[in-house]
Design an enzyme around this catalytic site. Structure first.
Site, PDB file in Angstrom:
ATOM      1  N   GLU A 144       0.684  -1.165   0.097  1.00  0.00           N
ATOM      2  CA  GLU A 144      -0.027  -0.071  -0.100  1.00  0.00           C
ATOM      3  C   GLU A 144       0.748   1.301   0.131  1.00  0.00           C
ATOM      4  O   GLU A 144       0.537   2.125  -0.562  1.00  0.00           O
ATOM      5  CB  GLU A 144      -0.888   0.143   1.303  1.00  0.00           C
ATOM      6  CG  GLU A 144      -2.000  -0.816   1.059  1.00  0.00           C
ATOM      7  CD  GLU A 144      -2.979  -0.801  -0.114  1.00  0.00           C
ATOM      8  OE1 GLU A 144      -2.837   0.427  -0.464  1.00  0.00           O
ATOM      9  OE2 GLU A 144      -3.868  -1.713  -0.650  1.00  0.00           O
TER      10      GLU A 144
ATOM     11  N   TYR B  70      -6.371   6.319   4.801  1.00  0.00           N
ATOM     12  CA  TYR B  70      -6.680   5.050   3.710  1.00  0.00           C
ATOM     13  C   TYR B  70      -5.661   3.807   3.867  1.00  0.00           C
ATOM     14  O   TYR B  70      -6.406   2.914   3.870  1.00  0.00           O
ATOM     15  CB  TYR B  70      -6.010   5.597   2.232  1.00  0.00           C
ATOM     16  CG  TYR B  70      -5.820   4.613   1.290  1.00  0.00           C
ATOM     17  CD1 TYR B  70      -7.058   3.811   0.868  1.00  0.00           C
ATOM     18  CD2 TYR B  70      -4.837   4.142   0.992  1.00  0.00           C
ATOM     19  CE1 TYR B  70      -7.196   2.873  -0.135  1.00  0.00           C
ATOM     20  CE2 TYR B  70      -4.604   2.980   0.298  1.00  0.00           C
ATOM     21  CZ  TYR B  70      -5.769   2.444  -0.475  1.00  0.00           C
ATOM     22  OH  TYR B  70      -5.809   1.472  -1.353  1.00  0.00           O
TER      23      TYR B  70
ATOM     24  N   ASP C 299      -9.795   6.252  -0.851  1.00  0.00           N
ATOM     25  CA  ASP C 299      -8.488   6.869  -1.792  1.00  0.00           C
ATOM     26  C   ASP C 299      -9.151   7.632  -3.074  1.00  0.00           C
ATOM     27  O   ASP C 299     -10.647   7.718  -2.793  1.00  0.00           O
ATOM     28  CB  ASP C 299      -7.494   5.963  -2.277  1.00  0.00           C
ATOM     29  CG  ASP C 299      -7.970   5.344  -3.169  1.00  0.00           C
ATOM     30  OD1 ASP C 299      -9.293   5.023  -3.545  1.00  0.00           O
ATOM     31  OD2 ASP C 299      -7.040   4.379  -3.694  1.00  0.00           O
TER      32      ASP C 299
END
Ligand code: SF4
Length: 340
Positions: A37, A120, A138
């Site tokens: 991520e 997020y 996001d």
């Protein structure tokens, strides 16, 4: 936000058939999800794939990441850009070692407190690795929701974002939050595409998506006008001597902090060492808030001595030791040819 309530079932069925095959999905440990991520922030999936595999090969655990020497970490990150992400990853790894005895925290609040982890990323790790029902919102998700609900407010406005997040909190299935969040990511990345190009005919939400039904989706989401980027004219010196090139380290704070570079400054920047100077070419690099328009010169240095803190790097050191930002890629060929 009524439309959102209709979304989970068709979306999850679609995801079952259409999920992207991504390496971090095959073994979604918190560490894997976290690293992926962070790498994916501001970076395309295709660009991340090789980096991800190599990174995990060299640093397979939180402990390895926490102990990695800074230069080595920067070298691993070289080319991915936004280097503060790597520094924050390491800071967070050290936090995990110190505060959680090396065990990745499993509560949303603790994950959110890790360095470099925002709402997020905390949502993605919590839901995918721990099954905690929190959304991961996001730009992709904001786009999908604004189209689904035909919302013409600017999605970057904090109040709108908060509202969308709150609506998703009520929508997310308690038993499959990770799949739901990943399905939203995939829908945004492969079907509900940005820049006016949604592929509605392939979308599991097409029967109730207001943006599609009202034919407004291509103009959503509404974005605030972009700020002009500042343009900087810079002069770059590729200083060579005996098969080596001179590098200096950037300051520890600010843009490209701590990375190595060919000496460069805002024009006019007089050549910093004695030697024969010739024009080498031009290059441009775009950062989020500024552009560098660079003119490069090659310098055949007359003397071995360099200003304090600068180093001579040969081919091997350039390859393995010093991380140079992507901004200087336009000059890599010149350097390679000259120090072969
Ligand atoms: Fe996006 Fe079209 Fe799907 Fe609506 S129907 S969510 S606009 S792809």
């Amino acid at each position: 936000m009524e439309q959102l309530k209709k979304l989970p079932l068709p979306l999850l069925l679609w995801f079952r058939e259409n999920a992207r095959t991504l390496p971090w999905r095959s073994d979604p440990t918190p560490y894997h999800v976290w690293v992926s991520e962070i790498m994916l922030q501001q970076t395309r999936v295709a660009a991340v794939l090789d980096y991800y595999a190599h990174f995990l090969e060299i640093l397979p655990t939180v402990a390895d990441l926490a102990q990695c020497p800074e230069d080595r970490l920067m070298k691993l990150w070289q080319g991915l850009g936004y280097y503060s992400r790597a520094r924050n990853l390491q800071k967070a790894a050290r936090q995990i070692m110190e505060e959680f005895e090396g065990e990745f925290p499993s509560r949303y609040e603790d994950i959110r407190r890790l360095s470099g982890v925002g709402d997020y990323t905390a949502g993605a790790i919590s839901s995918i690795a721990f099954g905690i029902p929190v959304p991961a919102v996001d730009g992709n998700v904001l786009r999908v929701v604004s189209r689904l609900t035909d919302d013409h407010r600017p999605v970057t406005a904090p109040a709108v974002k908060r509202e969308i997040r709150a609506a998703l909190e009520k929508t997310i299935p308690q038993d499959m939050p990770g799949d739901f969040n990943q399905a939203m990511m995939d829908l945004g990345a492969t079907v509900c595409l940005p820049n006016g190009a949604p592929l509605c005919e392939k979308c599991p939400a097409r029967q109730f998506c207001l943006g599609h039904l009202r034919d407004t989706a291509r103009n959503l989401p509404v974005k605030p006008p972009k700020k002009e980027r500042k343009i900087e004219e810079r002069e770059v010196y590729i200083i060579l001597r005996k098969g080596r090139v001179a590098l200096r380290r950037r300051p520890a704070r600010g843009l490209l902090a701590g990375l190595w570079e060919y000496p460069n400054e805002l024009a006019p920047y007089p050549c910093p060492v004695a030697g024969r100077v010739s024009f080498a070419g031009t290059g441009k690099h775009i950062f989020s808030h500024k552009e560098w328009h660079m003119t490069a010169y090659v310098v055949e240095a007359e003397e071995e001595e360099l200003p304090c803190g600068w180093v001579w790097a040969d081919k091997a050191a350039l390859r393995t030791q010093y991380a140079l930002p992507g901004a200087f890629v336009p000059f890599a060929v010149i350097v390679k040819e000259r120090i072969e």
